[in-house]
Design a protein around this motif. Structure first.
Motif, PDB file in Angstrom:
ATOM      1  N   ARG A  39      51.466 -15.861  -9.986  1.00 31.61           N
ATOM      2  CA  ARG A  39      52.190 -14.609 -10.216  1.00 31.61           C
ATOM      3  C   ARG A  39      51.312 -13.404  -9.853  1.00 31.61           C
ATOM      4  NH1 ARG A  39      53.152 -15.245 -15.261  1.00 31.61           N
ATOM      5  NH2 ARG A  39      55.049 -16.493 -14.919  1.00 31.61           N
ATOM      6  N   ARG A  40      50.037 -13.475 -10.184  1.00 23.23           N
ATOM      7  CA  ARG A  40      49.124 -12.374  -9.859  1.00 23.23           C
ATOM      8  C   ARG A  40      48.929 -12.243  -8.343  1.00 23.23           C
ATOM      9  NH1 ARG A  40      44.486 -13.591 -14.488  1.00 23.23           N
ATOM     10  NH2 ARG A  40      45.618 -12.639 -16.246  1.00 23.23           N
ATOM     11  N   GLU A  42      51.097 -13.146  -6.028  1.00 20.99           N
ATOM     12  CA  GLU A  42      52.338 -12.604  -5.468  1.00 20.99           C
ATOM     13  C   GLU A  42      52.474 -11.118  -5.777  1.00 20.99           C
ATOM     14  OE1 GLU A  42      55.266 -16.485  -5.310  1.00 20.99           O
ATOM     15  OE2 GLU A  42      55.078 -15.408  -7.224  1.00 20.99           O
ATOM     16  N   ASN A  43      52.072 -10.705  -6.977  1.00 21.40           N
ATOM     17  CA  ASN A  43      52.117  -9.274  -7.318  1.00 21.40           C
ATOM     18  C   ASN A  43      51.183  -8.481  -6.409  1.00 21.40           C
ATOM     19  OD1 ASN A  43      53.971  -9.671  -9.351  1.00 21.40           O
ATOM     20  ND2 ASN A  43      52.445  -9.809 -10.987  1.00 21.40           N
TER      21      ASN A  43
END
Length: 346
Positions: A39-40, A42-43
């Motif tokens: 998630r990090r 992709e962020n």
């Protein structure tokens, strides 16, 4: 957030396993930790790299693009660590050593076997890389002693100044692999126009590969659909009739695939052995040449090509050393498997 090698390794693991759970086990971390890390990442990039579903994780269009750049970096770092450990082990053990680099080739196995017999007691290590330029840099910086590389015609390699070169084959024609039931498989020689409606598979990470093939398409006035991917994947797609792919003429016979020469040999590569100045490569080159002849002998279609073109690889005693199979037409029909340069098409 800056991406690090560990982040790229995580992305490759997710793509390879198709599951966050399996990737976490492979990496030795918990699934929640890997999910948070993804998630990090992709962020930081501003878009999803994988689509999540009940069947697992699949790379998005952006994900495939990122993975195509990430894999060589991850593999390069792994190779660096392996090389460093091998050098440390060799330094502790003492004795002669030979560090070989090579773009993927059908002759590697025979070459190593011959070198171990020729140089008993020598610690021989091998590094295979899709990038000829990476291997040349390794020779130039002293991390490799020699490198056996291919240079795609029209796409010259940037050989570091001072390195010595010996040409094994000035121009090796590249053949084409296709499904056994492909209409062109019934032909002894294939025109590019016979394959214009097919999807061609090419590995863009192999130095010069895509540029060379694009040049050949342009000269022939054809514009087939092109798939970018590694040649291990290409093999399965070719067998299923989903693609055709350029391949080494020394590719061995397979029952589920046909390999044919292209008319007028539009696609070729030059095979080189590159070493540091003053290195004694007589034995290394001699065994490489012998291994190449041995590989050519096993493939009737390529052996016949060499005979027709009066190749200097065939010595005056070559007819006895390289007998043409009695049923040459069937042998040609049965020869083939796609080439990889991670084993690659050229």
């Amino acid at each position: 957030m800056e991406l690090e090698v560990r982040h790229l390794r995580a992305l490759c693991a997710i793509a390879d396993t198709g599951s966050l759970h399996r990737a976490a086990r492979t990496l030795g971390v918990s699934q929640p930790a890997l999910t948070t890390q993804l998630r990090r990442i992709e962020n930081a990039l501003g878009a999803e790299l994988f689509s999540r579903g009940r069947t697992g994780c699949r790379p998005t269009l952006l994900g495939r693009a990122v993975l195509s750049r990430a894999r060589p970096l991850v593999e390069g770092m792994s190779a660096l660590v392996s090389d460093a450990r091998a050098e440390a082990d060799a330094a502790r053990a003492g004795g002669p050593r030979l560090r070989i680099g090579c773009t993927a080739s059908r002759v590697i196995g025979g070459w190593l076997r011959r070198l171990r017999l020729r140089l008993p007691g020598t610690d021989i290590s091998l590094r295979v890389d899709v990038s000829a330029h990476a291997l040349l840099r390794a020779v130039d910086t002293g991390r490799l002693d020699v490198a056996f590389v291919h240079e795609v015609e029209g796409c010259p390699l940037a050989v570091p100044e001072g390195l010595e070169q010996r040409v094994l084959v000035d121009r090796e024609p590249q053949f084409v692999s296709m499904a056994r039931d492909h209409p062109a498989a019934a032909l002894p020689v294939v025109d590019l126009t016979d394959l214009a409606a097919d999807r061609w598979m090419v590995d863009p990470t192999v130095d010069g590969e895509w540029d060379g093939l694009r040049r050949v398409f342009s000269a022939a006035g054809v514009a087939p659909a092109v798939l970018h991917g590694d040649y291990l994947t290409a093999a399965s797609l070719v067998v299923l009739g989903e693609a055709v792919a350029p391949c080494q003429p020394t590719s061995g016979p397979r029952d589920d695939m046909a390999i044919r020469p292209l008319r007028d040999d539009p696609l070729g590569v030059r095979l080189l052995l590159v070493s540091r100045p003053g290195a004694d490569t007589a034995a290394v080159y001699g065994e490489l040449e012998a291994a190449y002849r041995e590989a050519a002998r096993r493939v009737a279609g390529y052996h016949q090509w060499l005979l027709r073109h009066r190749s200097p690889l065939l010595t005056p005693t070559a007819p006895a050393e390289f007998p043409v199979p009695a049923d040459s037409a069937e042998s040609v029909d049965r020869s083939g498997s796609p080439r990889h340069r991670a084993e690659s098409p050229s």
